[in-house]
Design an enzyme around this catalytic site. Structure first.
Site, PDB file in Angstrom:
ATOM      1  N   GLU A  58       0.715  -1.363  -0.076  1.00 46.46           N
ATOM      2  CA  GLU A  58      -0.238   0.108  -0.167  1.00 46.46           C
ATOM      3  C   GLU A  58       1.165   1.251  -0.347  1.00 46.46           C
ATOM      4  O   GLU A  58       1.854   1.048   0.585  1.00 46.46           O
ATOM      5  CB  GLU A  58      -0.735   0.026   1.348  1.00 46.46           C
ATOM      6  CG  GLU A  58      -1.594   1.281   1.343  1.00 46.46           C
ATOM      7  CD  GLU A  58      -2.505   1.701   2.665  1.00 46.46           C
ATOM      8  OE1 GLU A  58      -3.450   1.883   2.732  1.00 46.46           O
ATOM      9  OE2 GLU A  58      -2.558   1.026   3.528  1.00 46.46           O
ATOM     10  N   ASP A 114      -3.127  11.839  -1.230  1.00 43.93           N
ATOM     11  CA  ASP A 114      -3.462  13.370  -1.872  1.00 43.93           C
ATOM     12  C   ASP A 114      -3.843  13.555  -2.746  1.00 43.93           C
ATOM     13  O   ASP A 114      -3.644  13.579  -3.917  1.00 43.93           O
ATOM     14  CB  ASP A 114      -2.145  14.226  -0.881  1.00 43.93           C
ATOM     15  CG  ASP A 114      -1.970  13.425   0.248  1.00 43.93           C
ATOM     16  OD1 ASP A 114      -2.730  13.218   1.436  1.00 43.93           O
ATOM     17  OD2 ASP A 114      -0.542  13.823   0.192  1.00 43.93           O
ATOM     18  N   LYS A 144      -4.685  21.184  -8.034  1.00 46.72           N
ATOM     19  CA  LYS A 144      -3.848  22.193  -8.719  1.00 46.72           C
ATOM     20  C   LYS A 144      -3.033  21.970 -10.317  1.00 46.72           C
ATOM     21  O   LYS A 144      -2.198  20.694  -9.627  1.00 46.72           O
ATOM     22  CB  LYS A 144      -3.176  23.445  -8.492  1.00 46.72           C
ATOM     23  CG  LYS A 144      -3.593  24.348  -7.264  1.00 46.72           C
ATOM     24  CD  LYS A 144      -2.764  25.397  -6.317  1.00 46.72           C
ATOM     25  CE  LYS A 144      -3.408  25.843  -5.780  1.00 46.72           C
ATOM     26  NZ  LYS A 144      -2.401  26.641  -4.640  1.00 46.72           N
ATOM     27  N   ASP A 168     -12.724   9.352  -1.438  1.00 49.68           N
ATOM     28  CA  ASP A 168     -13.476  10.414  -1.509  1.00 49.68           C
ATOM     29  C   ASP A 168     -14.091  11.796  -2.694  1.00 49.68           C
ATOM     30  O   ASP A 168     -14.462  12.016  -2.440  1.00 49.68           O
ATOM     31  CB  ASP A 168     -14.177  10.356  -0.594  1.00 49.68           C
ATOM     32  CG  ASP A 168     -13.437  11.482  -0.314  1.00 49.68           C
ATOM     33  OD1 ASP A 168     -12.208  11.846  -0.105  1.00 49.68           O
ATOM     34  OD2 ASP A 168     -13.529  13.129   0.432  1.00 49.68           O
ATOM     35  N   THR A 179     -10.212   2.184   5.504  1.00 54.19           N
ATOM     36  CA  THR A 179      -9.350   3.156   5.781  1.00 54.19           C
ATOM     37  C   THR A 179      -9.301   3.982   7.252  1.00 54.19           C
ATOM     38  O   THR A 179     -10.400   4.197   7.070  1.00 54.19           O
ATOM     39  CB  THR A 179      -7.821   3.877   5.108  1.00 54.19           C
ATOM     40  OG1 THR A 179      -8.855   4.973   4.625  1.00 54.19           O
ATOM     41  CG2 THR A 179      -8.253   2.934   3.657  1.00 54.19           C
ATOM     42  N   GLU A 180      -8.858   5.138   7.884  1.00 51.50           N
ATOM     43  CA  GLU A 180      -8.702   5.801   8.448  1.00 51.50           C
ATOM     44  C   GLU A 180     -10.018   7.223   7.599  1.00 51.50           C
ATOM     45  O   GLU A 180     -11.199   7.885   8.199  1.00 51.50           O
ATOM     46  CB  GLU A 180      -7.162   6.653   9.073  1.00 51.50           C
ATOM     47  CG  GLU A 180      -7.118   6.285  10.332  1.00 51.50           C
ATOM     48  CD  GLU A 180      -6.099   4.971   9.786  1.00 51.50           C
ATOM     49  OE1 GLU A 180      -6.097   4.945   8.300  1.00 51.50           O
ATOM     50  OE2 GLU A 180      -5.429   4.559  10.930  1.00 51.50           O
ATOM     51  N   TYR A 181      -9.367   7.466   6.635  1.00 51.12           N
ATOM     52  CA  TYR A 181      -9.433   8.656   5.355  1.00 51.12           C
ATOM     53  C   TYR A 181     -11.351   8.172   5.317  1.00 51.12           C
ATOM     54  O   TYR A 181     -12.107   8.966   5.315  1.00 51.12           O
ATOM     55  CB  TYR A 181      -9.012   8.853   4.382  1.00 51.12           C
ATOM     56  CG  TYR A 181      -7.921  10.041   5.111  1.00 51.12           C
ATOM     57  CD1 TYR A 181      -7.245   9.483   6.000  1.00 51.12           C
ATOM     58  CD2 TYR A 181      -7.861  11.048   4.167  1.00 51.12           C
ATOM     59  CE1 TYR A 181      -5.600  11.129   6.601  1.00 51.12           C
ATOM     60  CE2 TYR A 181      -6.801  11.890   4.754  1.00 51.12           C
ATOM     61  CZ  TYR A 181      -5.940  12.474   6.076  1.00 51.12           C
ATOM     62  OH  TYR A 181      -5.665  12.545   5.556  1.00 51.12           O
ATOM     63  N   GLU A 182     -11.171   6.678   4.850  1.00 50.15           N
ATOM     64  CA  GLU A 182     -12.406   5.823   4.401  1.00 50.15           C
ATOM     65  C   GLU A 182     -13.322   6.477   5.836  1.00 50.15           C
ATOM     66  O   GLU A 182     -14.645   7.106   4.918  1.00 50.15           O
ATOM     67  CB  GLU A 182     -12.158   4.884   3.577  1.00 50.15           C
ATOM     68  CG  GLU A 182     -13.393   4.244   3.249  1.00 50.15           C
ATOM     69  CD  GLU A 182     -13.219   3.075   2.693  1.00 50.15           C
ATOM     70  OE1 GLU A 182     -12.705   2.600   2.981  1.00 50.15           O
ATOM     71  OE2 GLU A 182     -14.159   2.107   2.264  1.00 50.15           O
TER      72      GLU A 182
END
Ligand code: SAM
Length: 212
Positions: free
Chosen positions: A44, A118, A122, A154, A191-194
């Site tokens: 990962e 991330d 831009k 997301d 995941t944590e972000y998910e």
């Protein structure tokens, strides 16, 4: 990822050399020896605090996993999860993915996971996206023929630019979900972000792509 300065992170990682591999270049071409078996190796890239890769390692004991995260102050949280899980099939590397070919031989890695990378929205930062063609070239140099990338996010803009860059690269898209949590996909590990972003009501996008 909000970064907290943790000057002790390096020392902490050094206390667990079996889990946090200090000189990954010395294992290039020999990761199966380190794991002590011939099982497939999934990595990962951008593993963050490590929940996904630790849960994957627990759920799939016959696959070897490596979590790769550039910041020591972040991967040190993944180390805590690994110490608790105490699984033999997971290692952690604190390195920049741009150098992956220094650590793995062609064909040594069987699958690459990218989770909530991330977005770098831009255009002038597009090259930093982990699904930019330059990174696709790096993954290709360590995967076998028909090796796979599994990606979820997301971020709609990142997902769309990734679809473009992956298909422009000539890869085959083998799975696409525009709403993973309301799909029939089984075995998803959050995941944590998910967890954070799906709780806010954000849709989760997911794709699988294969090199030709
Ligand atoms: N995958 C985790 C999740 O879903 O909870 C963390 C997501 S966080 C937004 C992205 C992570 O990727 C950060 O911890 C960042 O430091 C890491 N990262 C970004 N670019 C990287 C690179 N070139 N090499 C290794 N890690 C990278």
């Amino acid at each position: 990822m909000r970064l907290r300065n943790k000057p002790w992170a390096d020392e902490r990682l050094g206390e667990f050399p079996n889990y946090a591999i200090a000189q990954p270049e010395s294992h290039k071409g020999k990761w199966r020896e380190l794991f002590g078996n011939d099982n497939p190796l999934y990595i990962e890239v951008g593993t963050g605090k490590g929940r996904f890769i630790t849960e994957m390692a627990k759920a799939h004991p016959t696959i070897n996993f490596i979590g790769i995260e550039v910041y020591k102050s972040v991967i040190v949280s993944a180390l805590d999860l690994l110490i608790e899980a105490a699984v033999p099939n997971l290692k952690l590397l604190s390195v920049d993915a741009v150098n992956l070919a220094d650590y793995f031989e062609k064909g040594e890695v069987d699958r690459v996971y990218l989770n909530f990378s991330d977005p770098w929205p831009k255009t002038r930062h597009a090259k930093r996206r982990l699904t930019h063609s330059s990174f696709l070239g790096i993954y290709e140099s360590i995967l076998p023929e028909k090796g796979e990338i599994h990606f979820k996010t997301d971020n709609q803009g990142l997902f769309e630019s990734s679809l473009l860059s992956i298909s422009d690269y000539g890869m085959k898209l083998t799975f696409i979900s525009l709403d993973l949590h309301n799909s029939s996909f089984e075995g998803n590990i959050m995941t944590e972000y998910e967890e954070k972003f799906s709780k806010k009501g954000n849709r989760i996008y997911r794709l699988e792509a294969q090199y030709r």
